[in-house]
Scaffold this active site. Sequence first.
Site, PDB file in Angstrom:
ATOM      1  N   LYS A   9      13.130  -6.843  -0.264  1.00  0.00           N
ATOM      2  CA  LYS A   9      12.376  -7.431  -1.057  1.00  0.00           C
ATOM      3  C   LYS A   9      10.961  -6.559  -1.118  1.00  0.00           C
ATOM      4  CE  LYS A   9       8.971 -10.186  -1.464  1.00  0.00           C
ATOM      5  NZ  LYS A   9       7.960 -10.055  -2.342  1.00  0.00           N
ATOM      6  N   CYS A  69      -2.954   0.933   6.827  1.00  0.00           N
ATOM      7  CA  CYS A  69      -2.748   0.258   8.013  1.00  0.00           C
ATOM      8  C   CYS A  69      -3.492   0.872   9.136  1.00  0.00           C
ATOM      9  CB  CYS A  69      -1.462  -0.175   8.583  1.00  0.00           C
ATOM     10  SG  CYS A  69      -0.444   1.340   8.662  1.00  0.00           S
ATOM     11  N   ASN A  94       0.558  -1.212   0.035  1.00  0.00           N
ATOM     12  CA  ASN A  94       0.018  -0.121  -0.090  1.00  0.00           C
ATOM     13  C   ASN A  94       0.638   1.284  -0.061  1.00  0.00           C
ATOM     14  OD1 ASN A  94       0.828  -0.621   2.739  1.00  0.00           O
ATOM     15  ND2 ASN A  94      -1.343   0.124   3.489  1.00  0.00           N
ATOM     16  N   THR A 104       1.555 -12.356   7.773  1.00  0.00           N
ATOM     17  CA  THR A 104       2.755 -12.808   7.517  1.00  0.00           C
ATOM     18  C   THR A 104       3.907 -12.390   8.512  1.00  0.00           C
ATOM     19  OG1 THR A 104       2.227 -12.298   5.120  1.00  0.00           O
ATOM     20  CG2 THR A 104       4.363 -13.160   5.458  1.00  0.00           C
ATOM     21  N   ARG A 158      -0.181   7.597  10.131  1.00  0.00           N
ATOM     22  CA  ARG A 158       1.176   6.969  10.609  1.00  0.00           C
ATOM     23  C   ARG A 158       2.141   8.325  10.423  1.00  0.00           C
ATOM     24  NH1 ARG A 158       4.542   5.353   6.744  1.00  0.00           N
ATOM     25  NH2 ARG A 158       3.216   5.227   5.369  1.00  0.00           N
ATOM     26  N   GLU A 214       5.754  -4.139  11.581  1.00  0.00           N
ATOM     27  CA  GLU A 214       4.660  -3.217  11.756  1.00  0.00           C
ATOM     28  C   GLU A 214       3.236  -3.846  10.964  1.00  0.00           C
ATOM     29  OE1 GLU A 214       3.795  -0.726  13.440  1.00  0.00           O
ATOM     30  OE2 GLU A 214       6.059   0.040  14.076  1.00  0.00           O
ATOM     31  N   GLY A 223       3.415  -5.340   7.072  1.00  0.00           N
ATOM     32  CA  GLY A 223       2.265  -6.205   6.070  1.00  0.00           C
ATOM     33  C   GLY A 223       1.528  -6.688   7.241  1.00  0.00           C
TER      34      GLY A 223
HETATM   35  P1  NAP Z   1       1.550  -9.007   3.169  1.00  0.00           P
HETATM   36  O1  NAP Z   1       0.487  -9.873   2.351  1.00  0.00           O
HETATM   37  O2  NAP Z   1       1.621  -9.246   4.520  1.00  0.00           O
HETATM   38  O3  NAP Z   1       2.817  -8.662   2.386  1.00  0.00           O
HETATM   39  C1  NAP Z   1       3.723  -7.770   2.846  1.00  0.00           C
HETATM   40  C2  NAP Z   1       5.114  -8.010   2.398  1.00  0.00           C
HETATM   41  O4  NAP Z   1       5.437  -9.474   2.597  1.00  0.00           O
HETATM   42  C3  NAP Z   1       5.058  -8.010   0.768  1.00  0.00           C
HETATM   43  O5  NAP Z   1       6.231  -7.717   0.331  1.00  0.00           O
HETATM   44  C4  NAP Z   1       4.968  -9.873   0.434  1.00  0.00           C
HETATM   45  O6  NAP Z   1       5.607 -10.033  -0.768  1.00  0.00           O
HETATM   46  C5  NAP Z   1       5.934 -10.112   1.647  1.00  0.00           C
HETATM   47  N1  NAP Z   1       5.676 -11.663   2.095  1.00  0.00           N
HETATM   48  C6  NAP Z   1       4.705 -12.342   1.620  1.00  0.00           C
HETATM   49  N2  NAP Z   1       4.886 -13.946   2.234  1.00  0.00           N
HETATM   50  C7  NAP Z   1       6.180 -13.539   2.526  1.00  0.00           C
HETATM   51  C8  NAP Z   1       6.866 -14.605   3.313  1.00  0.00           C
HETATM   52  N3  NAP Z   1       6.713 -15.748   3.578  1.00  0.00           N
HETATM   53  N4  NAP Z   1       8.074 -13.986   3.997  1.00  0.00           N
HETATM   54  C9  NAP Z   1       8.549 -12.984   3.688  1.00  0.00           C
HETATM   55  N5  NAP Z   1       7.770 -11.907   3.009  1.00  0.00           N
HETATM   56  C10 NAP Z   1       6.645 -12.247   2.368  1.00  0.00           C
HETATM   57  O7  NAP Z   1       0.773  -7.530   3.299  1.00  0.00           O
HETATM   58  P2  NAP Z   1       0.472  -6.597   2.029  1.00  0.00           P
HETATM   59  O8  NAP Z   1      -1.103  -7.253   1.649  1.00  0.00           O
HETATM   60  O9  NAP Z   1       1.146  -6.215   1.264  1.00  0.00           O
HETATM   61  O10 NAP Z   1      -0.296  -5.314   3.034  1.00  0.00           O
HETATM   62  C11 NAP Z   1      -1.403  -5.115   3.705  1.00  0.00           C
HETATM   63  C12 NAP Z   1      -1.430  -5.329   5.187  1.00  0.00           C
HETATM   64  O11 NAP Z   1      -0.145  -4.485   5.817  1.00  0.00           O
HETATM   65  C13 NAP Z   1      -2.363  -5.084   6.020  1.00  0.00           C
HETATM   66  O12 NAP Z   1      -2.503  -6.029   7.177  1.00  0.00           O
HETATM   67  C14 NAP Z   1      -1.903  -3.768   6.546  1.00  0.00           C
HETATM   68  O13 NAP Z   1      -2.623  -3.458   7.850  1.00  0.00           O
HETATM   69  C15 NAP Z   1      -0.454  -3.900   7.106  1.00  0.00           C
HETATM   70  N6  NAP Z   1       0.187  -2.581   7.081  1.00  0.00           N
HETATM   71  C16 NAP Z   1       0.738  -2.262   8.192  1.00  0.00           C
HETATM   72  C17 NAP Z   1       1.420  -1.341   8.304  1.00  0.00           C
HETATM   73  C18 NAP Z   1       1.891  -0.775   9.474  1.00  0.00           C
HETATM   74  O14 NAP Z   1       2.884   0.334   9.598  1.00  0.00           O
HETATM   75  N7  NAP Z   1       1.531  -1.191  10.783  1.00  0.00           N
HETATM   76  C19 NAP Z   1       1.436  -0.278   7.378  1.00  0.00           C
HETATM   77  C20 NAP Z   1       0.880  -0.528   6.105  1.00  0.00           C
HETATM   78  C21 NAP Z   1       0.399  -1.821   5.885  1.00  0.00           C
HETATM   79  P3  NAP Z   1       4.588 -10.358  -1.892  1.00  0.00           P
HETATM   80  O15 NAP Z   1       3.813  -9.212  -2.239  1.00  0.00           O
HETATM   81  O16 NAP Z   1       5.682 -10.984  -3.130  1.00  0.00           O
HETATM   82  O17 NAP Z   1       3.627 -11.386  -1.486  1.00  0.00           O
END
Ligand code: NAP
Length: 498
Positions: free
Chosen positions: A194, A300, A171, A250, A453, A266, A247
């Site tokens: 990555k 997030c 995002n 994960t 944020r 985060e 993310g």
């Molecule tokens: P995600 O599915 O957890 O993916 C995050 C990152 O992890 C991506 O780069 C993804 O790569 C990678 N990834 C996937 N599987 C992995 C593994 N087994 N090992 C290591 N890395 C792996 O999250 P998202 O859909 O991109 O983002 C949405 C989430 O992020 C929401 O839950 C949101 O609340 C959270 N978020 C939190 C914050 C905060 O600061 N707290 C800020 C923004 C977003 P691929 O894309 O290649 O799968």
Amino acid sequence: MAAGTGVFAEILDGDEVYKYYHDGEWKKAASGKSVAIVNPTTRKTQYRVQACSQEEVNKVMESAKSAQKAWAKTPLWKRAELLHKAAAILKEHKFPIAECLVKEIAKPAKDAVTEVVRSGDLVSYTAEEGVRILGEGKFLVSDSFPGNERTKYCLTSKIPLGVVLAIPPFNYPVNLAVSKIGPALIAGNSLVLKPPTQGAVSCLHMVHCFHLAGFPKGLINCVTGKGSEIGDFLTMHPGVNCISFTGGDTGIAISKKAGMIPLQMELGGKDACIVLEDADLDLVAANIIKGGFSYSGQRCTAIKVVLAMESVADSLVEKVKARVAKLRIGPPEDDCDITPVVTESSANFIEGLVMDAKEKGATFCQEYKREGNLIWPLLLDNVRPDMRIAWEEPFGPVLPVIRINSVEEGIHHCNASNFGLQGCVFTKDINKAMLISDAMETGTVQINSAPARGPDHFPFQGLKDSGIGSQGITNSINMMIKVKTTVINLPSPSYTMG
Ligand code: NAP
């Protein structure tokens, strides 16, 4: 200039697949395999990136390790100088990078430009902050602890950790990448990035800005490929000395698998918005629109549940409905407020939450409408705790309202969540607001504004399943160092002026 042209032409292989970045060069994966990035709006393949293999990850780790040794000996002011240069190049190329954000993650055009500019500012601030805080240590004398004379002088300094693995989400792929890259580099670490698959091409353009700034070879590397395929190999790699991840769930899995290294996580949130009887309801409605629906709720810190006192709920819902009706819905290129969500599976997930709420009797303030990945904004009133949407993070333009009869009920709902990222409270009574803020189990509470944020130098952290550690520029720098002490032992006690 368009993405992948001009200075960015070298990051693209012909007009086909974007290359990955290793040892100061743009490379093709030896396997010849690539990963498709689907445009959320057209639902057609927009870009392709290299599918890096484990062998390529191993080579990247080796380069990062050796480059870090030299970088740790690079003067702090020089590290800062290069970061300032990268920040300026990033801002100079805001349009081609923003174009990628529009096409890869359907970010509204203006917000896409803002993300790049904000990222440049973040890098500059990080350079300045790093010069100050990394240049300072502590001096301790031994006689402040019982049983000691003043025979020991303790000097502390801040040393890098080594190789930092940075994994941002889709995002804010650029902003949440530089929020890891900047602190890692200023502190003397090297970096392996990555990027998220959706957002990878934006990240590759951003990395090229660091390349153009002239950082040493191997210091910054960027490997592409599906997280589900190379993620575990990366996060469990023995060459990694620190992981900074943003993310979803994960991150919880990574924290269980990673070795004995510092982790910055985060993760998701279910930010509650508690509305008291004395709140300024127009202010609340404006913040619910901004907090709940901007970037189609894919933030997030989006407001993900409204907990409104029954006595003001009718009036508040009417005000929010009136504003929802004014939201522009359509493609990100037209700078619409509500744009398609990132993937079809995300849209299906959101739809599942909506249908569950429908079956269980929530009141739909608008008709549910979806075309492809585009979901029309939806406010769900009279949501009850037995509905999934009361607890789960939709990451879409769908917002539940739960009516409460006491402040305690609101706090209870907020604290019963497994998340604890941010929350907000609307009231004119600052004393009440402070008590509620203290009672809410979240990393941050905003008083009379939606969760957010930024600004990027504010501390930012989640409790419970929302994270480990704290971000914000200063905290991120401090997280990416270790304290080293040197103790000077004197043969006899020595007291200053004694
Ligand atoms: P995600 O599915 O957890 O993916 C995050 C990152 O992890 C991506 O780069 C993804 O790569 C990678 N990834 C996937 N599987 C992995 C593994 N087994 N090992 C290591 N890395 C792996 O999250 P998202 O859909 O991109 O983002 C949405 C989430 O992020 C929401 O839950 C949101 O609340 C959270 N978020 C939190 C914050 C905060 O600061 N707290 C800020 C923004 C977003 P691929 O894309 O290649 O799968």
